[in-house]
Design an enzyme around this catalytic site. Sequence first.
Site, PDB file in Angstrom:
ATOM      1  N   LYS A 200       0.868  -1.264   0.209  1.00 51.47           N
ATOM      2  CA  LYS A 200       0.038  -0.247  -0.174  1.00 51.47           C
ATOM      3  C   LYS A 200       0.887   1.308  -0.143  1.00 51.47           C
ATOM      4  CE  LYS A 200      -4.202  -1.851   1.095  1.00 51.47           C
ATOM      5  NZ  LYS A 200      -5.645  -1.733   1.272  1.00 51.47           N
TER       6      LYS A 200
ATOM      7  N   LYS B 227      -4.294  -9.639  -6.008  1.00 52.00           N
ATOM      8  CA  LYS B 227      -5.603  -9.816  -5.243  1.00 52.00           C
ATOM      9  C   LYS B 227      -6.605  -8.855  -5.622  1.00 52.00           C
ATOM     10  CE  LYS B 227      -6.288  -7.823  -0.745  1.00 52.00           C
ATOM     11  NZ  LYS B 227      -7.621  -7.643  -0.813  1.00 52.00           N
TER      12      LYS B 227
ATOM     13  N   LYS C 171     -11.150  -3.948  -3.112  1.00 52.97           N
ATOM     14  CA  LYS C 171     -12.253  -2.707  -3.237  1.00 52.97           C
ATOM     15  C   LYS C 171     -11.417  -1.446  -3.777  1.00 52.97           C
ATOM     16  CE  LYS C 171     -13.635  -3.289   1.346  1.00 52.97           C
ATOM     17  NZ  LYS C 171     -12.354  -3.011   2.287  1.00 52.97           N
TER      18      LYS C 171
END
Length: 345
Positions: A125, A208, A211
């Site tokens: 991230k 992966k 959202k």
Amino acid sequence: MSDTTPSGASARFTPRIFSGIKPSGGLTLGNYLGAIKRFVEMQDGEHETIYCVVDLHAITVWQDPAALPGMTREVAAGYLAAGVDPDRSILFNQARVGAHAELAWLFNTVARMGWMNRMTQWKEKAGKNAEKQSLGLFAYPSLMAADILLYHATHVPVGEDQKQHVELTRDIAAKFNHDYGCEFFPMTEPLIDGPGMRIMNLRDGTKKMSKSGESDMERINMLDDADTIAKKFKKARTDPAPLPETVEGLAERPEARNLVEIYAALSNTTPEAVIAEHAGAGWGTFKPALADLAVEKLAPISAEMARLMGDPAEIDRIMAKGADRAREIADPILARTTEIMGLLR
Ligand code: ATP
Ligand code: MG
């Protein structure tokens, strides 16, 4: 509750499940198969079940304050529509129970910088911009450990991507117990079992499904309509070969394997059984069958989500009541933690 009994697994703790989902975007098929579907099934087991909308985790990256309440209610609606029963489970949003943030602070003094630095989610991230990320994103696993240990949860159903954070939760519990000479926190076990624990991105089988991913075409959203689901599967990346005769034939084919796994998870069977039924099928046959299956499973849930989201006051009432029940468990555990640490309150 005593904290003087000998260590060992977590046998002396009430069997209790905690898990959460961030309101960081619309719920995906990955969230459904890796989390929500199993949360519903686990209500029938021996565990007390606590399910949370983890809004304090969502704000570790920017969230528009005007949109966040709606996203929080949408995740709650997803839980409820899929079958989480607010009478049998405790369902609430994290910000309503202040003890999560308080225990996270205490754990920030237990966890080590090096532990956080090693987290795959942090690396993914933060990317090359680690310096510009919020301190909260870095400390995320400490808050997650607090979420779990605040309830002395013995088990945490999560997708494969969260395994490392549950391991870190155990590290924090062990270091706390060691440093303060007690056996207060349990060694929580992750529950990661069966197909669907790592649903991949439809455009890139090595990443992966998330959202918060860039493109809507890479994921199936729980609120997608039938046409959108069919279109996304049709455009999903695959290799040209048909489905193999055995699952071993999927080994070097991440996109093909992902679609077979999704099929297996949605139909409560195994990839082996899906291959046995569809061996040799081309994508022109398998993809529409997969889309029909996904629509059959998701359409009733998305219709119920839409109905629930039409009554936000009712969702808020359910979450407020769940928060009252959560506090009853959390407050004494937080109080005992501060006492163990020598804090006057
Ligand atoms: P974000 O992109 O904001 O991190 P996310 O889709 O990864 O969102 P989370 O809120 O981080 O969702 O995770 C909620 C739960 O869903 C966790 O238990 C996580 O393991 C599970 N989960 C998330 N993505 C997948 C996936 N692709 N396959 C299986 N489980 C998943
Ligand atoms: Mg995530």
